[in-house]
Scaffold this motif. Structure first.
Motif, mmCIF file in Angstrom:
data_model
loop_
_atom_site.group_PDB
_atom_site.id
_atom_site.type_symbol
_atom_site.label_atom_id
_atom_site.label_comp_id
_atom_site.label_asym_id
_atom_site.label_seq_id
_atom_site.Cartn_x
_atom_site.Cartn_y
_atom_site.Cartn_z
ATOM 1 N N ALA A 131 0.818 -1.215 0.000
ATOM 2 C CA ALA A 131 0.000 0.000 0.000
ATOM 3 C C ALA A 131 0.849 1.263 0.000
ATOM 4 O O ALA A 131 0.376 2.332 -0.387
ATOM 5 N N HIS A 132 2.118 1.128 0.449
ATOM 6 C CA HIS A 132 2.985 2.300 0.591
ATOM 7 C C HIS A 132 4.410 1.958 0.162
ATOM 8 O O HIS A 132 4.892 0.851 0.419
ATOM 9 N N VAL A 133 5.060 2.919 -0.478
ATOM 10 C CA VAL A 133 6.481 2.795 -0.834
ATOM 11 C C VAL A 133 7.216 4.002 -0.269
ATOM 12 O O VAL A 133 6.792 5.152 -0.461
ATOM 13 N N LEU A 134 8.300 3.739 0.449
ATOM 14 C CA LEU A 134 9.160 4.800 0.971
ATOM 15 C C LEU A 134 10.469 4.803 0.191
ATOM 16 O O LEU A 134 11.113 3.761 0.069
ATOM 17 N N VAL A 136 5.572 5.819 11.044
ATOM 18 C CA VAL A 136 6.853 6.086 10.382
ATOM 19 C C VAL A 136 7.232 7.536 10.636
ATOM 20 O O VAL A 136 6.422 8.445 10.405
ATOM 21 N N GLU A 137 8.465 7.767 11.087
ATOM 22 C CA GLU A 137 8.988 9.127 11.211
ATOM 23 C C GLU A 137 10.032 9.350 10.127
ATOM 24 O O GLU A 137 10.948 8.546 9.964
ATOM 25 N N VAL A 141 15.986 9.324 6.243
ATOM 26 C CA VAL A 141 16.021 8.089 7.030
ATOM 27 C C VAL A 141 14.616 7.896 7.587
ATOM 28 O O VAL A 141 13.990 8.861 8.047
ATOM 29 N N TYR A 142 14.124 6.661 7.546
ATOM 30 C CA TYR A 142 12.787 6.374 8.061
ATOM 31 C C TYR A 142 12.893 5.554 9.344
ATOM 32 O O TYR A 142 13.514 4.496 9.359
ATOM 33 N N PHE A 193 15.827 2.880 8.682
ATOM 34 C CA PHE A 193 16.094 2.520 7.296
ATOM 35 C C PHE A 193 16.850 3.697 6.690
ATOM 36 O O PHE A 193 16.271 4.737 6.380
ATOM 37 N N THR A 194 18.172 3.523 6.564
ATOM 38 C CA THR A 194 19.070 4.663 6.354
ATOM 39 C C THR A 194 19.441 4.932 4.902
ATOM 40 O O THR A 194 20.135 5.919 4.631
#
Length: 204
Positions: free
Chosen positions: A50-53, A104-105, A118-119, A126-127
């Motif tokens: 549903a989501h891509v970062l 998620v920040e 970075v998440y 997740f860098t």
């Protein structure tokens, strides 16, 4: 929450799959390459992407995006306004997002690229190409390197040292390990020069 690692031969990059224990809407981070192995893992865990970062827009982390959106039609989040003419929701520094129940920040750490994020999800970072195991991301000049080190020092090393690091390339690490053995970070932590750096894009 489950976190899966997927290795891509596209510049030896890492893609991460994050989703709930019992299946449902999930997040894919940095789709460098979409292959049957990854699709099978998504389907086996009953995930819907549903989501891509995107940590940044380099092709080693975005090349599979076109294929992915044709299969799952996810919302795409990035620090850049558009990638491959695909609509993107532009994230802001320190923005906290609720993505189908997963918090998620987004933490902006420029230097490798100006749009590098970075998440932070749970106790995981997740860098992308900001920070790897034993080294920092590549930069194009001394100002960019100082900017990157300052961002890592002020934005990441201030977090709980038990946080895990999931980089865009290479093996998984932890903040404590990087504080102990990453020589560039050890030097940066003791440097006063970074505090004096003046640049319009410096984040404090």
């Amino acid at each position: 929450m489950k976190v899966f690692f997927h290795f891509s031969l596209n510049e030896f990059s890492n893609t991460y799959l994050v989703g709930p224990e019992d299946g449902g809407d999930a997040i894919l981070i940095d789709p460098g390459h979409i292959d049957m192995e990854l699709i099978e893992r998504i389907e086996k865990n009953r995930f819907n992407i549903a989501h891509v970062l995107l940590t940044h827009r380099h092709t080693s982390h975005t090349k599979g995006l076109g294929t992915l959106v044709k299969i799952y039609s996810p919302k795409v989040y990035a620090g850049s306004p558009g990638v491959y003419d695909i609509p993107v929701i532009e994230v802001k520094d320190r923005e906290i997002m609720d993505l189908s129940g997963i918090t998620v920040e987004a933490i902006q750490v420029p230097g490798h690229t100006i749009d590098s994020f970075v998440y932070k999800i749970g106790n995981s970072l997740f860098t992308g190409d900001v920070l790897y195991a034993g080294r920092i991301g590549k930069t194009t000049g001394v100002v960019e390197k100082a900017l990157l080190l300052k961002g890592i020092k002020n934005r990441l090393l201030t977090l709980d040292e038990r946080f895990l690091i999931f980089p865009g390339h290479g093996t998984i690490s932890a903040l404590k390990i990087e504080k102990l053995f990453n020589q560039e970070l050890i030097d940066a932590m003791s440097s006063d020069d970074l505090a004096q750096l003046s640049h319009p894009s410096v984040l404090t």
